[in-house]
Design an enzyme around this catalytic site. Structure first.
Site, PDB file in Angstrom:
ATOM      1  N   THR C  57     -39.730 -24.638  19.179  1.00 21.32           N
ATOM      2  CA  THR C  57     -39.176 -24.378  20.592  1.00 21.32           C
ATOM      3  C   THR C  57     -38.334 -25.651  20.854  1.00 21.32           C
ATOM      4  OG1 THR C  57     -39.513 -23.953  22.597  1.00 21.32           O
ATOM      5  CG2 THR C  57     -41.091 -25.378  21.882  1.00 21.32           C
ATOM      6  N   GLU C  58     -36.929 -25.001  21.327  1.00 27.82           N
ATOM      7  CA  GLU C  58     -36.052 -26.059  21.527  1.00 27.82           C
ATOM      8  C   GLU C  58     -36.229 -27.295  22.573  1.00 27.82           C
ATOM      9  OE1 GLU C  58     -35.501 -22.657  21.661  1.00 27.82           O
ATOM     10  OE2 GLU C  58     -33.821 -22.288  22.836  1.00 27.82           O
ATOM     11  N   ASN C  59     -37.020 -26.893  23.399  1.00 27.91           N
ATOM     12  CA  ASN C  59     -37.417 -27.926  24.291  1.00 27.91           C
ATOM     13  C   ASN C  59     -38.306 -29.058  23.801  1.00 27.91           C
ATOM     14  OD1 ASN C  59     -39.082 -25.583  24.450  1.00 27.91           O
ATOM     15  ND2 ASN C  59     -40.334 -26.475  26.195  1.00 27.91           N
ATOM     16  N   SER C  99     -34.641 -32.377  18.945  1.00 30.92           N
ATOM     17  CA  SER C  99     -35.176 -31.151  18.851  1.00 30.92           C
ATOM     18  C   SER C  99     -33.907 -30.538  18.419  1.00 30.92           C
ATOM     19  CB  SER C  99     -35.633 -30.575  20.155  1.00 30.92           C
ATOM     20  OG  SER C  99     -36.020 -29.366  20.121  1.00 30.92           O
TER      21      SER C  99
END
Lengths: 222, 229, 222, 229
Positions: C57-59, C99
């Site tokens: 997840t990009e966060n 990320s």
């Protein structure tokens, strides 16, 4: 050339350790500092705990302690000169890109470097003699020279042949352009900047005697 | 895909002649001696090697250079008191050298892993290491355009790996490991210990397993605390 | 147009869950995958443990688990859609630049995204309707589209007005150029590439019926 | 210099009108609500704010926008179901928006902290977000030139600080904190806990104290686990 103010603060030239002590005293409390390989490393011997200085080593650490001895020696804990060192409380480790981001991003208050030559406008030459058969090696010198907020140089003022290392223009290959802010030598402390070179103090010589050794116009601090 | 491999020989078996190989370590700290020895044994040659130095003494990368397996070194600091094998090859014109300021070396490796096509940096501006490179003035400072350094393979050393290839390192032996793992197509790691998945705190993982392809355990690695002390 | 091979694999169009199940089945074991907000999130319901898929997840997380329920809910552990999620063994956390380095550096095997339109050459439009009063919001869509090794799109083939979203050229603002490799729709799975669009299978229609809905030349997989 | 400060009001007191302020957080995770509230109280206005979003609901950044303190937002995702305060200001033409792909936002912030003058990235190439920007083809891929985002101040939230300002974060609340801390001239951190120097393992420090200027403890911060569960 200019004012006759007495800026001689020592009747003899300073030795390497005296000079290191002077540099250490000049570092503002709370500073983050990188000490280059060689003579600058001596500065760490004279930093007082109450100065609260944090040492950075470019191979990936903040909070570096003194050189390791005996049982402390650990091949995984070395400084940029590959000497085993120790870790102080509050230390942190990071990888090389993060370590150089600290240097290159302007986060170090001071780095102290040795030099072959420094120019009137703060150009630094300290990585390469320029001799055709020399094997060049630069390490982190250019990153430190370009990245630290203040770049202090420690060197003898004269070569063994008596030639000034403070010069109008560097003849050795440059490390960085206009980056040096202070030059600590056995004979004087120089402040460099775009407007020329100011002499803060002299050791074992008068301002006039110093001027006679250096091939560029000096200004005595008032 | 992640593989746990029994021996360093098997781990490096796929490295082909002419490969670009990143080798972790700064001085001896973090240098994966056993993987390098295996690479020497494998016979792979015409290599381009990326490392901060160009070998020290008579071990590791120095031996790879001595045996003529290295066509080109990309490094920041080849000249040391004990870099005699590099010195000899270099003076004989038998090895190519791309000298890179250490911060540019680190940032160029990081750029490769992060998908950056190139970047401008003040480091090196106005010096002979910027000769022939594109420059521009940004915010009043001269800057030099630097490009990513990609690699076919990275050989690195970490302290521990878990079952999905997450890595943690030890002290200043971390150095180039994390960025080389990300920059290479295939990353081979020697670790002192393999721990069960879940044994590493997710907050403390330094290199996520996505960057790791092959793991081999080398229990008593050269250059570790026990060896030096 | 081309071959008459029977590539119809379902007598009805696929529902959203059936489509998610199909995408899940097509993901190679051991893959690192990012599932976009909305319909692609459904895919996670159909990934089987033996596939050993790691979700990003990009966060700032790898090893994301299912949506959190009850006591598991933790405001500090959310996905890119800001939904509370869980952590699987082997997870890791990292900051936003690290990320996105995973995404932008080409380390994700697959991302699955929704779309307004996909072009014959794999251009993707999924972030902006282009309407003058719309508030634009892009998030990580462009990074995913450009960075993942394979970009799968999940969408209905037709708009509510019956217009194909698979188009010769996108009329909506682009998210990425030539980035989509597969398009999963309720009516067919399309493989896109520089040489045009191949239909892998159709659902509830024949190849010819599909061709009649789509304003660009299709090729049936052989 | 590092200062430990008793109240959020004192911590933000030096923020001047017209400042560029980075605010950590992705959604509510990692958003330093108490520092933002204090900034609102301080009356500072004409701010340029850098955050992934443009506020949610009726708290934090959303209130700063509602009260007209934000001249410009630099963000990747302003439009959300509950971003009504931004929506209203934007539609009324009362707030400027620089929309940045999230990865470019992160990388541009990182570039500022790392002293990078600018970089090329494939993200956004061929889209309207690259319009007017320099582009070039590198290794066969179209790439866009992006510049660093610097800030006067960063307001971030971490889990713990030690006595020299080293920080650790919690789960996905880490997000923009570490890169914003490095990119701002002055970094203000709210933490849940202050621990003695030496209590954080040097291997696990995420943000070294060199990036931190002011620390204020906010024991029961909004958005923490207890508040949500």
């Amino acid at each position: 050339m200019s004012a006759q103010s007495n800026i001689q603060t020592s009747d003899k030239p300073l030795g390497r350790d005296e000079l290191a002590e002077l540099v250490a005293r000049d570092i503002a409390p709370g500073s983050f500092v990188n000490l280059g390989i060689g003579q600058p490393t001596l500065v760490s011997n004279y930093l007082r705990p109450e100065q609260n200085i944090t040492l950075h080593t470019e191979n990936g650490m903040l909070g570096m302690g003194p050189v390791a001895v005996g049982e402390q020696i650990d091949g995984d804990l070395i400084n940029a000169g590959k000497i085993p060192v120790t870790e102080l409380p509050g230390a942190s480790y990071f990888h090389h890109a993060d370590s150089f981001a600290i240097m290159r991003g302007g986060h170090l208050d001071i780095c102290v470097l040795g030099a072959f030559q420094v120019s009137a406008t703060g150009d630094l030459a300290n990585w390469h003699t320029g001799e055709p058969d020399a094997i060049p090696a630069v390490g982190g010198a250019m990153d430190l020279a370009t990245g630290a907020k203040d770049v202090f140089v420690m060197m003898t003022l004269l070569t063994r042949d008596g030639v000034s290392k403070l010069v109008e223009h560097c003849s050795y290959p440059l490390t960085g352009v206009g980056c040096v802010t202070r030059v600590y030598t056995d004979k004087a402390v120089f402040l460099t900047g775009p407007d020329g070179v100011t002499v803060r103090e002299t050791f074992g010589c008068t301002f006039e005697e110093l001027q006679a050794m250096v091939p560029l116009p000096l200004v005595a601090a008032s | 895909m992640l593989n746990f491999i029994d021996t360093v020989s098997e781990a490096v078996a796929g490295i082909r002649d002419g490969s670009t190989v990143m080798i972790g370590g700064f001085g001896n700290a973090g240098q994966p001696f056993e993987l390098i020895d295996a690479l020497l044994e494998s016979g792979a040659t015409e290599l381009t090697v990326v490392n901060n130095n160009a070998g020290q003494g008579d071990q590791g990368l120095a031996l790879l250079i001595k045996e003529g397996r290295v066509k080109k070194m990309i490094c920041s600091f080849p000249r040391q008191s004990d870099s005699w094998h590099f010195d000899a090859r270099y003076k004989a014109g038998e090895i190519e050298l791309e000298l890179v300021p250490q911060g540019n070396l680190a940032e160029r490796i990081r750029a490769a892993g992060a998908g950056i096509g190139g970047f401008f940096t003040p480091t090196g501006y106005g010096t002979m290491l910027a000769e022939g490179k594109e420059t521009r003035i940004i915010d009043g400072r001269g800057q030099v355009f630097e490009t990513p350094i990609h690699a076919d393979v990275a050989l690195i050393k970490a302290l521990k790996a878990d079952g999905v290839g997450n890595l943690v390192y030890r002290k200043t032996a971390r150095n180039f490991g994390p960025i080389m793992a990300a920059a290479a197509k295939h990353t081979i790691v020697q670790v002192s210990e393999i721990v069960p998945t879940g044994a590493l705190d997710p907050e403390n993982v330094v290199t996520p397993g996505i960057y790791v392809n092959s793991i081999v355990r080398v229990a008593d690695a050269l250059g570790s605390k026990e060896q030096v002390a």
